[in-house]
Design an enzyme around this catalytic site. Structure first.
Site, PDB file in Angstrom:
ATOM      1  N   HIS A 270       1.036 -30.478  18.639  1.00 31.70           N
ATOM      2  CA  HIS A 270       1.430 -31.294  17.488  1.00 31.70           C
ATOM      3  C   HIS A 270       2.152 -32.577  17.931  1.00 31.70           C
ATOM      4  CE1 HIS A 270       0.379 -28.327  14.343  1.00 31.70           C
ATOM      5  NE2 HIS A 270       0.754 -27.423  15.234  1.00 31.70           N
ATOM      6  N   ASP A 323       4.373 -23.970  18.153  1.00 29.71           N
ATOM      7  CA  ASP A 323       3.283 -23.242  17.495  1.00 29.71           C
ATOM      8  C   ASP A 323       1.931 -23.878  17.801  1.00 29.71           C
ATOM      9  OD1 ASP A 323       4.216 -25.494  15.958  1.00 29.71           O
ATOM     10  OD2 ASP A 323       2.833 -24.859  14.376  1.00 29.71           O
ATOM     11  N   GLU A 324       0.891 -23.101  17.611  1.00 30.83           N
ATOM     12  CA  GLU A 324      -0.506 -23.564  17.645  1.00 30.83           C
ATOM     13  C   GLU A 324      -0.808 -24.429  18.882  1.00 30.83           C
ATOM     14  OE1 GLU A 324      -1.617 -23.664  12.919  1.00 30.83           O
ATOM     15  OE2 GLU A 324      -0.616 -25.437  13.712  1.00 30.83           O
ATOM     16  N   VAL A 325      -0.443 -23.916  20.037  1.00 27.37           N
ATOM     17  CA  VAL A 325      -0.641 -24.669  21.275  1.00 27.37           C
ATOM     18  C   VAL A 325      -1.981 -24.283  21.904  1.00 27.37           C
ATOM     19  CG1 VAL A 325       0.266 -25.191  23.561  1.00 27.37           C
ATOM     20  CG2 VAL A 325       1.845 -24.844  21.640  1.00 27.37           C
TER      21      VAL A 325
END
Length: 530
Positions: A270, A323-325
């Site tokens: 992100h 998150d969401e790596v």
């Protein structure tokens, strides 16, 4: 048994009796969120035309004016922009409330996690003169008491006076959880400063106390960072930015309403927008996130940002995302793949390395860390013991986190994501942060919860109707004693509808209770019936 032990048991018994009393009286109340204990009568008082704040006996000198400003806001919201032109010949013999006497026991106005937010409020049915009495350990508890006082005040269109109904009142109140948050996202859509300040005002009405500011993300980097001034080249435009002074004003404005600001830097994923100003932060021109793990400059930038944050954001915690790596940009970029091999890392262990290194930087600036739950799910036993795990995916994560001895914030997306507009207020109300956590020690590790207003489809035009009234349902879940919560949300429909209309009267664009987020009234009719 010692004297202190006996006093503790007596206090617990009294509180339990008061809780039972509050539960019994719930149908006739219009206060949101429900206080710990309430007793009330059936008489009416008029507010004096020169209703004033008195602070004799208070240890808090109010040198910064926080209490005085809170009282001024109280007068504004109870008048709801009407002209109060009292003609007391209409009023008859009803007693007049001359003042509210506020006694704050602590001289400090430091706002930090765990600050005492309790208060006691009494409003008499008579007296000469008649004064309301508000006692709190801190000025922030007093502000909550003023919010509650504002909800028992009503404008009488016949007498043109402000009335206090159902006197005498005796209210004892304190929050169930110390962390009661609302996330806003200024990366997916820029939110002008006045919009953010108005959100803060509305949070105070519902006794929410943490504004989680998800400042930057893949799409844009709107905040000025003096240590690395090219970072806000990632803003959508030159006018969709926040200066350091803007950020400081958000923190100042929130603090004076008893609200902490939690800043988030969502790393290493992100973060594509960072490279608009510093392309070397990208793994490559064609593969632009996560941040380049092999480049020491990446961690120098993180250190610079957190150094600048520490001058603005004084809350004990900083949110480091995590998150969401997707690590494929690391494993597919030749030079980074070589670096990984040299350091005996693969995609999974590199993710761990990055998060832990960022945590150490945050700790060096005096912060404790909040990370999204993927960090715990992947390497929970490696996280700093000062980590708070922010649950958003799994329903059983809070149970696992607390069993591991770490603290937790609950924001499970199926119930507390405001951008999920099909989720109803009943779902928000029913979401219990302590589900399946029965051990008292583990229960205490759940510091609270947060509703999340992700910004993919939100801007200044629709943020309020997406937040409210559903965030208010969660606010009661986080504030109100468990035994006072309705077991069936239908039991609070009337009271929540009243609070929704109160928000509208105060200029907050709360949608109706019918439907989910951003719902519109279905038919003509009273606000209280929608």
């Amino acid at each position: 048994m010692g004297k202190l032990g006996a006093q503790s048991i007596l206090f617990a018994v009294i509180v339990q009796i008061l809780v039972i009393s509050a539960a019994a009286n719930i149908k006739n109340l219009r206060i949101w969120p429900m206080p710990l204990s309430v007793s009330y009568g059936h008489r009416t008082l008029q507010l004096s035309n020169d209703f004033v704040l008195k602070t004799e006996g208070s240890k808090y000198t109010d040198a910064s004016g926080i209490l005085k400003e809170g009282f001024s806001r109280l007068l504004d919201v109870v008048k709801v922009s009407h002209v109060v032109d009292a003609n007391f010949s209409y009023v008859g013999p009803s007693p007049v409330l001359k003042a509210i006497q506020v006694v704050v026991l602590s001289p400090s106005d430091e706002l930090q996690y765990g600050v005492d937010e309790s208060y006691n409020l009494t409003i008499p049915a008579h007296g000469n003169p008649a004064y309301a009495h508000l006692t709190a350990k801190t000025v922030y508890g007093a502000l909550h008491g003023l919010q509650t006082f504002s909800q028992v005040c009503h404008f009488n269109f016949t007498t043109r006076t402000i009335e206090v109904h159902q006197v005498p009142w005796t209210i004892v109140d304190r929050p169930r959880f110390s962390y009661r948050g609302l996330l806003i996202d200024t990366s997916r859509h820029y939110l002008p400063l006045p919009v953010i300040l108005k959100v803060i005002d509305s949070m105070a009405y519902a006794k929410l106390n943490v504004l989680h500011w998800h400042i930057v993300d893949t799409q844009s980097f709107p905040l000025e960072i003096p240590s690395y001034p090219k970072l806000w080249n990632g803003a959508y435009s030159s006018s969709e930015r926040y200066t350091v002074a803007d950020a400081a004003e958000i923190v100042r404005y929130a603090r004076r309403r008893g609200i902490n600001v939690l800043a988030e830097l969502d790393i290493p994923g992100h973060a594509q927008s960072w490279g608009n100003g510093y392309p070397s932060l990208w793994p490559s021109k064609d593969c632009q996130q996560p941040l380049d793990i092999s480049n020491d400059f990446t961690f120098k930038v993180i250190d610079g940002i957190l150094s600048d944050f520490s001058k603005i954001f004084k809350y004990r915690f900083v949110h480091l995302g995590g998150d969401e790596v997707d690590t494929s940009c690391w494993t597919l970029t030749p030079r980074i793949r070589k670096w990984l091999k040299q350091n005996k890392l693969n995609g999974t262990t590199a993710y761990e390395y990055f998060v832990l290194r960022a945590q150490k930087i945050a700790l060096s600036h005096g912060y404790e860390i909040i990370n999204w739950e993927e960090t715990f799910n992947n390497f929970g036993n490696k996280l700093s013991p000062k980590t708070i795990v922010h649950n958003w995916l799994g329903g059983s994560v809070a149970q696992q986190v607390t069993a591991a001895g770490l603290r937790c914030i609950v924001s499970n997306q199926d119930k507390w994501y405001l951008d999920h507009i099909d989720t109803t207020w009943q779902d928000f109300y029913s979401n219990e942060p302590l589900t399946n956590i029965t051990n008292p020690k583990q229960q205490r590790l759940v510091i609270g919860g947060e509703v999340c207003m992700w910004g993919e489809h939100i801007d200044g035009s629709n943020i309020e109707t997406t937040i409210w009234p559903r965030a208010a349902a969660a606010a009661e879940r986080l504030w109100t004693a468990y035994d006072n919560l309705a077991k069936n949300p239908s039991q609070v429909t009337r009271r929540l509808a009243h609070f929704r209309c109160l928000l509208n009267q105060r200029g907050v664009a709360s949608g109706p209770l019918t439907g989910g987020g951003r719902a519109a009234p279905e038919d003509p009719g009273s606000c209280y019936q929608q």
